[in-house]
Design a protein around this motif. Structure first.
Motif, PDB file in Angstrom:
ATOM      1  N   ALA A  45       0.827  -1.205   0.000  1.00  0.00           N
ATOM      2  CA  ALA A  45       0.000   0.000   0.000  1.00  0.00           C
ATOM      3  C   ALA A  45       0.863   1.258   0.000  1.00  0.00           C
ATOM      4  N   ASN A  46       1.977   1.222   0.733  1.00  0.00           N
ATOM      5  CA  ASN A  46       2.852   2.394   0.812  1.00  0.00           C
ATOM      6  C   ASN A  46       3.698   2.591  -0.438  1.00  0.00           C
ATOM      7  N   GLU A  47       3.988   1.495  -1.155  1.00  0.00           N
ATOM      8  CA  GLU A  47       4.838   1.569  -2.348  1.00  0.00           C
ATOM      9  C   GLU A  47       4.014   1.534  -3.634  1.00  0.00           C
ATOM     10  N   ASP A  48       2.763   1.883  -3.520  1.00  0.00           N
ATOM     11  CA  ASP A  48       1.820   1.721  -4.628  1.00  0.00           C
ATOM     12  C   ASP A  48       2.279   2.395  -5.914  1.00  0.00           C
ATOM     13  N   ARG A  49       2.930   3.537  -5.818  1.00  0.00           N
ATOM     14  CA  ARG A  49       3.271   4.306  -7.020  1.00  0.00           C
ATOM     15  C   ARG A  49       4.590   3.898  -7.647  1.00  0.00           C
ATOM     16  N   THR A  50       5.435   3.232  -6.889  1.00  0.00           N
ATOM     17  CA  THR A  50       6.780   2.945  -7.394  1.00  0.00           C
ATOM     18  C   THR A  50       6.961   1.515  -7.879  1.00  0.00           C
ATOM     19  N   ILE A  51       6.106   0.607  -7.435  1.00  0.00           N
ATOM     20  CA  ILE A  51       6.273  -0.802  -7.801  1.00  0.00           C
ATOM     21  C   ILE A  51       5.186  -1.219  -8.787  1.00  0.00           C
ATOM     22  N   ARG A  52       5.625  -1.667  -9.936  1.00  0.00           N
ATOM     23  CA  ARG A  52       4.694  -2.162 -10.951  1.00  0.00           C
ATOM     24  C   ARG A  52       4.873  -3.654 -11.222  1.00  0.00           C
ATOM     25  N   SER A  53       6.024  -4.201 -10.843  1.00  0.00           N
ATOM     26  CA  SER A  53       6.268  -5.632 -11.074  1.00  0.00           C
ATOM     27  C   SER A  53       6.986  -6.229  -9.870  1.00  0.00           C
ATOM     28  N   ILE A  54       6.518  -7.385  -9.447  1.00  0.00           N
ATOM     29  CA  ILE A  54       7.085  -8.089  -8.300  1.00  0.00           C
ATOM     30  C   ILE A  54       7.436  -9.515  -8.708  1.00  0.00           C
ATOM     31  N   ALA A  55       8.660  -9.910  -8.396  1.00  0.00           N
ATOM     32  CA  ALA A  55       9.063 -11.305  -8.563  1.00  0.00           C
ATOM     33  C   ALA A  55       8.841 -12.019  -7.241  1.00  0.00           C
ATOM     34  N   LEU A  56       8.025 -13.053  -7.264  1.00  0.00           N
ATOM     35  CA  LEU A  56       7.756 -13.837  -6.067  1.00  0.00           C
ATOM     36  C   LEU A  56       8.440 -15.191  -6.179  1.00  0.00           C
ATOM     37  N   TYR A  57       8.160 -16.071  -5.243  1.00  0.00           N
ATOM     38  CA  TYR A  57       8.732 -17.419  -5.266  1.00  0.00           C
ATOM     39  C   TYR A  57       7.597 -18.428  -5.188  1.00  0.00           C
ATOM     40  N   TRP A  58       7.848 -19.595  -5.750  1.00  0.00           N
ATOM     41  CA  TRP A  58       6.900 -20.703  -5.620  1.00  0.00           C
ATOM     42  C   TRP A  58       7.238 -21.428  -4.319  1.00  0.00           C
ATOM     43  N   PRO A  59       6.332 -21.448  -3.331  1.00  0.00           N
ATOM     44  CA  PRO A  59       6.713 -21.928  -1.997  1.00  0.00           C
ATOM     45  C   PRO A  59       7.036 -23.422  -1.970  1.00  0.00           C
ATOM     46  N   ILE A  60       8.148 -23.742  -1.323  1.00  0.00           N
ATOM     47  CA  ILE A  60       8.567 -25.128  -1.097  1.00  0.00           C
ATOM     48  C   ILE A  60       8.995 -25.255   0.367  1.00  0.00           C
ATOM     49  N   GLN A  61       9.034 -26.458   0.866  1.00  0.00           N
ATOM     50  CA  GLN A  61       9.588 -26.774   2.190  1.00  0.00           C
ATOM     51  C   GLN A  61       9.097 -25.809   3.284  1.00  0.00           C
ATOM     52  N   ASP A  62       7.779 -25.647   3.346  1.00  0.00           N
ATOM     53  CA  ASP A  62       7.143 -24.887   4.426  1.00  0.00           C
ATOM     54  C   ASP A  62       7.407 -23.381   4.379  1.00  0.00           C
ATOM     55  N   GLU A  63       7.779 -22.859   3.205  1.00  0.00           N
ATOM     56  CA  GLU A  63       7.857 -21.408   3.038  1.00  0.00           C
ATOM     57  C   GLU A  63       6.444 -20.819   3.035  1.00  0.00           C
ATOM     58  N   ILE A  64       6.314 -19.586   3.497  1.00  0.00           N
ATOM     59  CA  ILE A  64       5.003 -18.933   3.502  1.00  0.00           C
ATOM     60  C   ILE A  64       4.543 -18.669   2.076  1.00  0.00           C
ATOM     61  N   ASP A  65       3.297 -19.003   1.812  1.00  0.00           N
ATOM     62  CA  ASP A  65       2.714 -18.842   0.483  1.00  0.00           C
ATOM     63  C   ASP A  65       2.154 -17.425   0.335  1.00  0.00           C
ATOM     64  N   LEU A  66       2.822 -16.618  -0.477  1.00  0.00           N
ATOM     65  CA  LEU A  66       2.397 -15.238  -0.699  1.00  0.00           C
ATOM     66  C   LEU A  66       1.595 -15.085  -1.993  1.00  0.00           C
ATOM     67  N   ARG A  67       1.362 -16.161  -2.701  1.00  0.00           N
ATOM     68  CA  ARG A  67       0.712 -16.056  -4.013  1.00  0.00           C
ATOM     69  C   ARG A  67      -0.693 -15.446  -3.948  1.00  0.00           C
ATOM     70  N   PRO A  68      -1.582 -15.877  -3.041  1.00  0.00           N
ATOM     71  CA  PRO A  68      -2.922 -15.263  -3.025  1.00  0.00           C
ATOM     72  C   PRO A  68      -2.880 -13.755  -2.777  1.00  0.00           C
ATOM     73  N   THR A  69      -2.017 -13.332  -1.865  1.00  0.00           N
ATOM     74  CA  THR A  69      -1.889 -11.901  -1.559  1.00  0.00           C
ATOM     75  C   THR A  69      -1.419 -11.121  -2.767  1.00  0.00           C
ATOM     76  N   LEU A  70      -0.421 -11.647  -3.459  1.00  0.00           N
ATOM     77  CA  LEU A  70       0.152 -10.935  -4.598  1.00  0.00           C
ATOM     78  C   LEU A  70      -0.759 -10.977  -5.817  1.00  0.00           C
TER      79      LEU A  70
END
Length: 208
Positions: A45-70
């Motif tokens: 929300a704070n970086e709304d104007r500066t970020i247009r593309s985000i590289a995420l990760y595909w979660p493995i080995q109990d990493e937190i899944d950020l896909r729905p949020t992103l």
């Protein structure tokens, strides 16, 4: 604090991954995940104007899944893009646009990744990269805090970030981790080839 004095980086990783597996199956994991994702939403929300593309990760080995949020973040603005890393044979990463439902291919390490042959998903240079941590540490240089990531040992992100930062000085590299993963100098210290994180997000909030 993880009590692993004197262990080699390989043993340290194994111990941290075992501890993460136990943590992910524990009763406090859901609230920890909720707090961390709230921190991510606040950042977006704070970086709304500066970020247009985000590289995420595909979660493995109990990493937190950020896909729905992103995915929600992406769908709220037609100009926003998400990307996933593709591991090249030379141990660098390229990032290709990703949308939910895309067919992915397993990497040499078994991680789902985009196919460079998919002409419908172009390569892009992200404004922000989210990187999961196996462990992390902090140091203070000239009065400024620096954060360091202990990863899986392949060196892909360090090589990639060094090059990307030359191409995009405004790149934001954010580690994703947990408070308990913090390591002190007796457990692990960053090496000269390690690239620092610009920010670190845990359940306690954003460290920068």
């Amino acid at each position: 604090m993880v009590d692993m004095h004197g262990n080699s980086p390989k043993t340290l990783r194994q111990d941290l991954l075992k501890q993460r597996k136990e943590f992910a199956s524990g009763s406090g994991f859901a609230s920890t995940k909720t707090s961390l994702i709230a921190g991510l939403n606040h950042f977006l929300a704070n970086e709304d104007r500066t970020i247009r593309s985000i590289a995420l990760y595909w979660p493995i080995q109990d990493e937190i899944d950020l896909r729905p949020t992103l995915l929600r973040w992406m769908r709220s603005d037609a100009q926003r893009r998400l990307a996933l890393p593709y591991a090249r044979p030379d141990k660098h990463l390229d990032f290709y646009e990703w949308q939910e439902g895309d067919a992915l291919i397993p990497s040499a390490h078994g991680v789902p990744e985009p196919s460079p042959e998919n002409t419908a998903r172009p390569q892009l240079i992200p404004d922000c990269i989210l990187i999961p941590c196996v462990g992390w540490s902090s140091s203070v240089v000239s009065g400024k805090a620096h954060y360091w990531r202990l990863g899986y040992g392949g060196g892909y992100f360090d090589r990639t970030l060094a090059q990307l930062r030359k191409n995009n000085p405004n790149l934001i590299c954010m580690g994703i981790g947990f408070d308990w993963q913090k390591l002190d100098d007796s457990q692990w210290a960053a090496q000269t080839h390690d690239e620092p994180l610009d920010m670190l997000l845990t359940e306690s909030g954003l460290l920068s």
